[in-house]
Each structure stands twice: as C-alpha cells, then as structure tokens.
Design a protein around this motif. Structure first.
Motif, PDB file in Angstrom:
ATOM      1  N   UNK A  79      -3.699  18.110  -0.744  1.00 34.60           N
ATOM      2  CA  UNK A  79      -2.927  17.077  -0.055  1.00 34.60           C
ATOM      3  C   UNK A  79      -3.316  15.693  -0.569  1.00 34.60           C
ATOM      4  N   UNK A  80      -4.607  15.448  -0.716  1.00 32.06           N
ATOM      5  CA  UNK A  80      -5.051  14.137  -1.204  1.00 32.06           C
ATOM      6  C   UNK A  80      -4.649  13.921  -2.659  1.00 32.06           C
ATOM      7  N   UNK A  81      -4.727  14.952  -3.476  1.00 34.43           N
ATOM      8  CA  UNK A  81      -4.309  14.810  -4.873  1.00 34.43           C
ATOM      9  C   UNK A  81      -2.809  14.520  -4.967  1.00 34.43           C
ATOM     10  N   UNK A  82      -2.035  15.189  -4.123  1.00 34.87           N
ATOM     11  CA  UNK A  82      -0.593  14.938  -4.097  1.00 34.87           C
ATOM     12  C   UNK A  82      -0.313  13.515  -3.623  1.00 34.87           C
ATOM     13  N   UNK A  83      -0.997  13.091  -2.560  1.00 36.86           N
ATOM     14  CA  UNK A  83      -0.823  11.723  -2.066  1.00 36.86           C
ATOM     15  C   UNK A  83      -1.217  10.700  -3.116  1.00 36.86           C
ATOM     16  N   UNK A  84      -2.295  10.969  -3.831  1.00 39.35           N
ATOM     17  CA  UNK A  84      -2.741  10.042  -4.874  1.00 39.35           C
ATOM     18  C   UNK A  84      -1.687   9.923  -5.963  1.00 39.35           C
ATOM     19  N   UNK A  85      -1.150  11.052  -6.368  1.00 38.83           N
ATOM     20  CA  UNK A  85      -0.131  11.040  -7.414  1.00 38.83           C
ATOM     21  C   UNK A  85       1.115  10.303  -6.939  1.00 38.83           C
TER      22      UNK A  85
END
Length: 143
Positions: A16-22
């Motif tokens: 979730x955090x990696x997706x949000x970061x992207x």
C-alpha cells in the motif's frame, strides 16, 4: 517461524505504501508540468517593457513572479516530501518486522517532518497572495 508470519502480514501494508509513493510521485510530475507550463507562458506574455514611471506595476509584477515562484517551489517540496514519507514508512515497517515485533503493534500512520507541516500551512497563503498580486497588476495595467 513467527517472524515469517509477521513479514507476510506486513506485505499488504508495504505494498500500500509503495503504491501510494508511486502515485504521489506521478502526481508530483503532473502538477509540476501543469504549473510550470502556464507559468512560463504567463511570464513570456508579461514581458512587455513597462514605462519608467510605472513603478507600482513593476513592483506588483515582480511581487507576483516572486510569490508564484515561492508557491511553486513550496508546493513541489511538499508533494515530493509526501511521496518520500511513504518510502520511509516502508523502511520502518521492514525494520519493525525484522526486529521481531508484531505488525499489530505498529502504528500505520505516515509521519511527516515538521518543516513539511509548516510549509503545508503556508502554501495557500503564498498562492493567494500571488494571485491577488497578479490580479492587481493586471487590473492596473489595463485601466
């Protein structure tokens, strides 16, 4: 064995955090392009040489350019910081799990540094002042 279970439970949170970061990074790029393109057109369009006795107009134009530049820079820094905060959250989750702690005990909020919070508060002020200054310049120039 317990650490593997925690890694598995942490995986969706990390994703979730990696997706949000992207997504925030893409948003940062879109906003940058959206802001810089019209700003460049605006600056080129306002390049007419003002008469020497138009000091107020010069001051308003320079104030507008300065405030717009500060607004753009502050806004971009805030957006980039938001993206980076998600990356730091991923690192924190990985450290938490690697140290043997349970994922249920982890606070899931993303924390931002104090300067990001301050800049987020002042960003609208700079934007409104730049718009007000530019609007005043435009009105006085064509009266």
């Amino acid at each position: 064995m317990n650490n593997i279970e925690e890694k598995i439970r942490a995986f969706p949170l990390i994703q979730q955090h990696l997706t949000n970061r992207y997504q925030k990074r893409l948003e940062w790029v879109r906003v940058t392009i959206t802001i810089l393109t019209p700003s460049l057109v605006l600056l080129i369009g306002l390049q007419d040489k003002l008469l020497p006795n138009e000091k107020l107009l010069k001051a308003l134009l320079l104030t507008s350019i300065l405030l717009m530049t500060l607004s753009i820079l502050i806004g971009l820094w805030v957006l980039l910081g938001e993206s980076e905060a998600h990356g730091l959250a991923v690192d924190g989750i990985k450290e938490w799990v690697e140290s043997g702690k349970k994922i249920d005990d982890l606070q899931s909020s993303v924390s931002f540094p104090w300067h990001q919070k301050i800049l987020t508060r002042f960003f609208p002020v700079f934007v409104w002042l730049s718009i007000l200054s530019l609007g005043t310049f435009g009105i006085l120039k064509y009266l």
